[in-house]
Design a protein around this motif. Structure first.
Motif, mmCIF file in Angstrom:
data_model
loop_
_atom_site.group_PDB
_atom_site.id
_atom_site.type_symbol
_atom_site.label_atom_id
_atom_site.label_comp_id
_atom_site.label_asym_id
_atom_site.label_seq_id
_atom_site.Cartn_x
_atom_site.Cartn_y
_atom_site.Cartn_z
ATOM 1 N N LEU A 114 0.841 -1.168 -0.001
ATOM 2 C CA LEU A 114 -0.024 0.121 0.079
ATOM 3 C C LEU A 114 0.768 1.250 -0.027
ATOM 4 O O LEU A 114 0.501 2.352 -0.711
ATOM 5 C CB LEU A 114 -0.888 -0.222 1.073
ATOM 6 N N ASP A 115 1.946 1.287 0.536
ATOM 7 C CA ASP A 115 2.724 2.564 0.744
ATOM 8 C C ASP A 115 3.466 2.529 -0.483
ATOM 9 O O ASP A 115 3.535 3.660 -0.820
ATOM 10 C CB ASP A 115 3.941 2.284 1.767
ATOM 11 N N THR A 117 2.317 1.886 -3.377
ATOM 12 C CA THR A 117 1.268 2.251 -4.540
ATOM 13 C C THR A 117 1.107 3.790 -4.138
ATOM 14 O O THR A 117 0.779 4.514 -5.141
ATOM 15 C CB THR A 117 0.034 1.414 -4.240
ATOM 16 N N GLN A 118 0.860 3.942 -2.865
ATOM 17 C CA GLN A 118 0.585 5.220 -2.477
ATOM 18 C C GLN A 118 1.764 6.369 -2.986
ATOM 19 O O GLN A 118 1.483 7.628 -3.595
ATOM 20 C CB GLN A 118 0.385 5.558 -0.964
ATOM 21 N N ARG A 119 2.847 6.117 -2.710
ATOM 22 C CA ARG A 119 4.040 6.913 -3.065
ATOM 23 C C ARG A 119 4.063 7.019 -4.768
ATOM 24 O O ARG A 119 4.177 7.843 -5.131
ATOM 25 C CB ARG A 119 5.217 6.182 -2.737
ATOM 26 N N LEU A 121 1.504 6.836 -6.764
ATOM 27 C CA LEU A 121 0.177 7.826 -7.093
ATOM 28 C C LEU A 121 0.675 9.225 -6.944
ATOM 29 O O LEU A 121 0.326 10.103 -7.560
ATOM 30 C CB LEU A 121 -0.778 7.301 -6.524
ATOM 31 N N ASN A 122 1.407 9.361 -5.516
ATOM 32 C CA ASN A 122 1.640 10.758 -5.319
ATOM 33 C C ASN A 122 2.627 11.273 -6.180
ATOM 34 O O ASN A 122 2.400 12.531 -6.499
ATOM 35 C CB ASN A 122 2.191 10.846 -3.832
#
Length: 146
Positions: A114-115, A117-119, A121-122
């Motif tokens: 998740l981390d 993927t979030q990075r 996307l950011n």
């Protein structure tokens, strides 16, 4: 059969099932079969509920026998119930620790995914120039697509 021994054996069997589900969960995550996780999580939640219920039953048995519903009380009650109960209790403690460790490991793996993927996307969303449109097609500097 002694009620404590029967309960310990039931808890052991449930924890063995849980450990098997946790192994399947880890495999699904490792193989990136994230669609499988919904069913696995549902099964895991059911087993965790069952473990909690069996734990409450054991605590009730311990209280009824005049023992405290903790490790020391269970140690004493298992010793009083005989060798088979002592072994079942020892096995149960090992299995509980393994299930806890496996569950923590799986949680850490999920968090890492998740981390990441979030990075990603950011990064993609914060870029001055959007490299990709909502349709996944790369945009060129002039606004066209390639």
């Amino acid at each position: 059969m002694n009620p404590l021994l029967a309960g310990l054996q039931a808890e052991k069997a449930c924890l063995e099932q849980l450990i098997s589900v946790l192994a399947r969960e880890q495999h699904a995550i490792g193989e990136r079969r994230f669609d499988d996780l919904h069913a696995i999580t549902h099964e895991k939640a059911g087993l965790l509920d069952k473990v909690a219920e069996l734990d409450r039953r054991r605590e009730t048995l311990l209280r009824a026998a005049g023992s405290t519903p903790d490790v020391a009380g269970a140690n004493a009650a298992a010793a009083a119930a005989g060798t088979a109960a002592c072994q079942a209790w020892a096995d149960l403690l090992v299995l509980a620790e393994r299930a806890r460790a496996d569950n923590l490991r799986n949680g850490a793996i999920v968090w890492t995914h998740l981390d990441f993927t979030q990075r990603a996307l950011n990064f993609l969303q914060s870029s001055v120039q959007h490299f990709y449109g909502p349709d996944g097609v790369r945009k060129t500097a002039g606004g066209g697509t390639r």
